[in-house]
Design a protein around this motif. Structure first.
Motif, PDB file in Angstrom:
ATOM      1  N   LYS A 196       0.687  -0.892   0.207  1.00 25.34           N
ATOM      2  CA  LYS A 196       0.174   0.481  -0.430  1.00 25.34           C
ATOM      3  C   LYS A 196       1.114   1.518   0.166  1.00 25.34           C
ATOM      4  CE  LYS A 196      -4.039  -1.815   2.725  1.00 25.34           C
ATOM      5  NZ  LYS A 196      -4.747  -2.182   3.812  1.00 25.34           N
ATOM      6  N   LYS A 198       0.351   5.849   0.494  1.00 27.38           N
ATOM      7  CA  LYS A 198      -0.425   7.033   0.230  1.00 27.38           C
ATOM      8  C   LYS A 198      -0.182   7.515  -1.045  1.00 27.38           C
ATOM      9  CE  LYS A 198      -0.669   6.892   4.835  1.00 27.38           C
ATOM     10  NZ  LYS A 198      -0.327   7.569   6.220  1.00 27.38           N
ATOM     11  N   THR A 199      -1.499   8.289  -1.552  1.00 27.44           N
ATOM     12  CA  THR A 199      -1.564   9.026  -2.373  1.00 27.44           C
ATOM     13  C   THR A 199      -2.523   9.957  -2.215  1.00 27.44           C
ATOM     14  OG1 THR A 199      -3.534   8.199  -3.989  1.00 27.44           O
ATOM     15  CG2 THR A 199      -1.143   7.366  -4.306  1.00 27.44           C
ATOM     16  N   ARG A 201      -5.531  10.453  -3.721  1.00 25.68           N
ATOM     17  CA  ARG A 201      -6.720   9.699  -3.831  1.00 25.68           C
ATOM     18  C   ARG A 201      -6.466   9.028  -2.503  1.00 25.68           C
ATOM     19  NH1 ARG A 201      -8.002  10.022 -10.047  1.00 25.68           N
ATOM     20  NH2 ARG A 201      -7.501  12.067 -10.785  1.00 25.68           N
ATOM     21  N   GLU A 203      -5.104   5.676   0.092  1.00 30.14           N
ATOM     22  CA  GLU A 203      -4.388   4.797  -0.166  1.00 30.14           C
ATOM     23  C   GLU A 203      -5.030   4.127  -1.439  1.00 30.14           C
ATOM     24  OE1 GLU A 203      -2.939   3.196   4.305  1.00 30.14           O
ATOM     25  OE2 GLU A 203      -4.147   2.488   2.954  1.00 30.14           O
ATOM     26  N   ARG A 204      -3.390   3.128  -1.792  1.00 28.35           N
ATOM     27  CA  ARG A 204      -3.919   2.381  -3.070  1.00 28.35           C
ATOM     28  C   ARG A 204      -2.592   0.993  -3.305  1.00 28.35           C
ATOM     29  NH1 ARG A 204      -0.936   2.468  -7.344  1.00 28.35           N
ATOM     30  NH2 ARG A 204       0.318   4.479  -7.940  1.00 28.35           N
ATOM     31  N   LYS A 205      -2.908   0.369  -3.662  1.00 28.34           N
ATOM     32  CA  LYS A 205      -1.663  -1.033  -4.014  1.00 28.34           C
ATOM     33  C   LYS A 205      -0.710  -0.545  -4.805  1.00 28.34           C
ATOM     34  CE  LYS A 205      -3.066  -4.539  -0.896  1.00 28.34           C
ATOM     35  NZ  LYS A 205      -2.616  -5.962  -0.318  1.00 28.34           N
ATOM     36  N   THR A 206       0.116  -1.166  -5.282  1.00 26.08           N
ATOM     37  CA  THR A 206       1.498  -0.742  -6.268  1.00 26.08           C
ATOM     38  C   THR A 206       1.947  -1.968  -5.890  1.00 26.08           C
ATOM     39  OG1 THR A 206       2.278   0.646  -7.935  1.00 26.08           O
ATOM     40  CG2 THR A 206       3.126   0.868  -5.259  1.00 26.08           C
ATOM     41  N   ASN A 234       3.906   4.684 -11.081  1.00 28.75           N
ATOM     42  CA  ASN A 234       2.942   2.809 -11.857  1.00 28.75           C
ATOM     43  C   ASN A 234       3.371   2.031 -11.501  1.00 28.75           C
ATOM     44  OD1 ASN A 234       0.982   5.372 -13.001  1.00 28.75           O
ATOM     45  ND2 ASN A 234       3.348   6.030 -14.269  1.00 28.75           N
ATOM     46  N   GLU A 235       3.050   1.073 -11.904  1.00 24.05           N
ATOM     47  CA  GLU A 235       3.442  -0.527 -11.654  1.00 24.05           C
ATOM     48  C   GLU A 235       4.733  -0.855 -12.958  1.00 24.05           C
ATOM     49  OE1 GLU A 235       1.323  -2.120 -10.093  1.00 24.05           O
ATOM     50  OE2 GLU A 235       0.322  -0.746 -10.040  1.00 24.05           O
TER      51      GLU A 235
END
Length: 283
Positions: A196, A198-199, A201, A203-206, A234-235
């Protein structure tokens, strides 16, 4: 979908004309009610109405238990829906009615058996297609799958010791990790961490690259993220490092210099540092 449908139907029709007792019959049934249900299912299948197609196909099969085509199309529908068990059942039913009607059904069923780990059954299907199959493209694939099934059976009969060891807390965490590459001397490792971040927008997973080296005692040092040359918002993934540790290649997604959603990038070792990753180009 139109192309998939045609690919499925054309060879099916050709084989049926050769294998039925009456070469001019378009189907393996002469019962009009069954044919109407089957053709209604074809129309629904083409429009992605799978539930409706399945219902009509089962009705067609009930009307004439020797009608092969409904079971083959049912198998196709179940494959589209990622339901391998039902797809295998449908292929088995089609084959039990007429094993010579559509030989690729044996190849497709063999592939499903491989996924299920039923290698002996898979081998039987691949051997059948090896003997009776006609399509050159499928035949080449069939040879590879046949060899894989042979190898799997031999490996199961002659197991080798396998005692994996956890690499420890300096490498692993509560996030998901998977290895990308290690040097020949096993002193340096690069791996991907799915974690996870923080962005603006939330939390998201990367996916990001991490590395570790062994200390003098042969233990892994605490992992460290690779530089921002490699890790971006990005990924990133699928990194390969050359055996001599002189260059590495990886997949980077949605980068400004990308040609597609994900491209291959290469970086070279310059002393103790890596060069800026370069897109490997569109050709």
């Amino acid at each position: 979908m139109q192309k998939i449908l045609l690919f499925f139907l054309i060879p099916l029709m050709l084989v049926s004309c050769k294998t039925m007792s009456q070469p001019d019959k378009p189907y393996t049934t002469d019962k009009n009610r069954a044919i109407r249900k089957y053709e209604s299912a074809l129309e629904a299948f083409e429009k992605y109405r799978y539930a409706e197609a399945e219902e009509d196909l089962r009705k067609a099969a009930d009307i004439d238990e020797e009608f092969v085509e409904p079971w083959l199309l049912l198998a196709q529908i179940h494959l589209e829906q990622k339901n391998d068990t039902l797809a295998a059942n449908a292929y088995r039913k089609a084959i039990s009615i007429n094993p010579m009607f559509f030989p690729p059904a044996h190849f497709n069923l063999g592939k499903l058996y491989m996924k299920f780990g039923e290698y002996e059954k898979a081998l039987e299907r691949f051997k059948f297609y090896e003997k009776y199959g006609k399509d050159r493209g499928i035949m080449e694939k069939n040879k590879r799958y046949l060899a894989s099934a042979d190898f799997a059976l031999e490996s199961m009969e002659n197991p080798v010791p396998f005692d994996p060891e956890n690499l420890g807390a300096n490498i692993n965490s509560t996030s998901d990790e998977w290895i990308n590459a290690t040097t020949v001397d096993e002193s340096f490792i690069i791996f991907t961490v799915f974690h996870k971040v923080k962005t603006p927008r939330g939390e998201r997973k990367t996916e990001d690259f991490y590395f570790s080296r062994k200390n003098e005692q042969g233990e892994w040092k605490p992992r460290q993220p690779m530089s921002k040359l490699f890790n971006t918002p990005n990924e990133e993934g699928a990194m390969f490092i050359s055996p001599d540790n002189s260059f590495l290649v990886f997949s980077g997604c949605n980068r400004p210099d990308g040609f597609g959603s994900c491209d291959l990038y290469i970086s070279f070792r310059r002393g103790s540092k890596w060069s800026k990753p370069k897109n490997m180009g569109s050709r």
